[in-house]
Design an enzyme around this catalytic site. Structure first.
Site, short mmCIF file in Angstrom:
data_model
loop_
_atom_site.label_atom_id
_atom_site.label_comp_id
_atom_site.label_asym_id
_atom_site.label_seq_id
_atom_site.Cartn_x
_atom_site.Cartn_y
_atom_site.Cartn_z
N TYR A 17 0.84 -1.20 0.00
CA TYR A 17 0.00 0.00 0.00
C TYR A 17 0.87 1.25 0.00
O TYR A 17 0.66 2.19 -0.78
CB TYR A 17 -0.93 -0.04 1.21
CG TYR A 17 -1.76 1.20 1.40
CD1 TYR A 17 -2.74 1.55 0.47
CD2 TYR A 17 -1.57 2.01 2.51
CE1 TYR A 17 -3.51 2.70 0.65
CE2 TYR A 17 -2.34 3.15 2.70
CZ TYR A 17 -3.30 3.49 1.77
OH TYR A 17 -4.06 4.62 1.95
N GLU A 39 -11.75 5.23 5.01
CA GLU A 39 -11.21 5.96 6.16
C GLU A 39 -12.25 6.05 7.27
O GLU A 39 -11.93 5.91 8.44
CB GLU A 39 -10.73 7.36 5.75
CG GLU A 39 -9.49 7.37 4.88
CD GLU A 39 -8.23 6.85 5.54
OE1 GLU A 39 -8.18 6.69 6.77
OE2 GLU A 39 -7.25 6.62 4.80
N TRP A 47 -5.64 0.48 10.21
CA TRP A 47 -5.74 0.53 8.74
C TRP A 47 -5.48 -0.86 8.16
O TRP A 47 -6.04 -1.22 7.13
CB TRP A 47 -4.78 1.57 8.18
CG TRP A 47 -4.93 1.75 6.71
CD1 TRP A 47 -3.99 1.48 5.75
CD2 TRP A 47 -6.09 2.23 5.99
NE1 TRP A 47 -4.50 1.76 4.50
CE2 TRP A 47 -5.78 2.23 4.63
CE3 TRP A 47 -7.35 2.65 6.39
CZ2 TRP A 47 -6.70 2.63 3.65
CZ3 TRP A 47 -8.26 3.06 5.41
CH2 TRP A 47 -7.93 3.04 4.07
#
Length: 186
Positions: A17, A39, A47
């Protein structure tokens, strides 16, 4: 060996990522909507949890087509609440539907969600120069202004910290460490 931001070294998903997406400017409305929803879903979680569920989110939310998501009714929300591939939180799921509707309104008013959202940084990424991860703020005046305006427009799960994480993810701000190879690329 390439130098990376400290958080990216913890897991192969983080690494991929970081190296290919995080901080790269995004100007596609659907992709911006995806990051806004992810988010918000991440609030209170890591995350990494979201990255692990990302493909399931894409399938569950019609590849983040705001028109499709805006049309979701109680039956679809119920289906999503039973989907083990996503975060099954009613408030977050309902916020995604609400946000899709708000994105459509913004697109009508501004011409695109991209044009609207990037106006918070005058259309140009903010380039920070952090030496250590401890220097990186959780919110900024831009993310506070964004959160305030998004809420005024009916968006949900868009507090200043979520907005700042969104800004980092979509490249509105370059928060790679200065010694990270991605800092210079972006």
């Amino acid at each position: 060996m390439k130098q990376r931001c400290p958080w990216a070294r913890k897991n192969p998903l983080y690494l991929a990522y970081h190296d290919t997406e995080w901080g790269t400017p995004v100007h596609d409305d659907r992709k911006l909507f995806e990051f806004l929803i992810l988010e918000g879903a991440q609030a209170g979680l890591s995350w990494l949890t979201i990255l692990r569920k990302r493909e399931s989110y894409r399938e569950a939310f019609d590849h983040f087509d705001p028109r499709e998501v805006a049309a979701y009714g109680s039956r679809k929300v119920g289906d999503l609440l039973r989907n083990p591939g996503i975060i099954r939180n009613r408030r977050k799921i309902e916020a995604a539907v609400r946000n899709a509707r708000a994105v459509l309104t913004v697109q009508e008013e501004a011409g695109s969600f991209d044009r609207y959202i990037w106006s918070f940084v005058a259309g140009t990424p903010i380039r920070n120069a952090w030496q250590s991860i401890e220097e990186v703020p959780v919110s900024t005046r831009e993310s506070v202004a964004m959160a305030r305006d998004l809420r005024k427009r009916g968006f949900a799960f868009v507090g200043p910290s979520i907005c700042y994480a969104f800004m980092q993810a979509v490249g509105m701000v370059n928060d790679h460490m200065v010694d990270c190879f991605r800092y210079g690329e972006l």
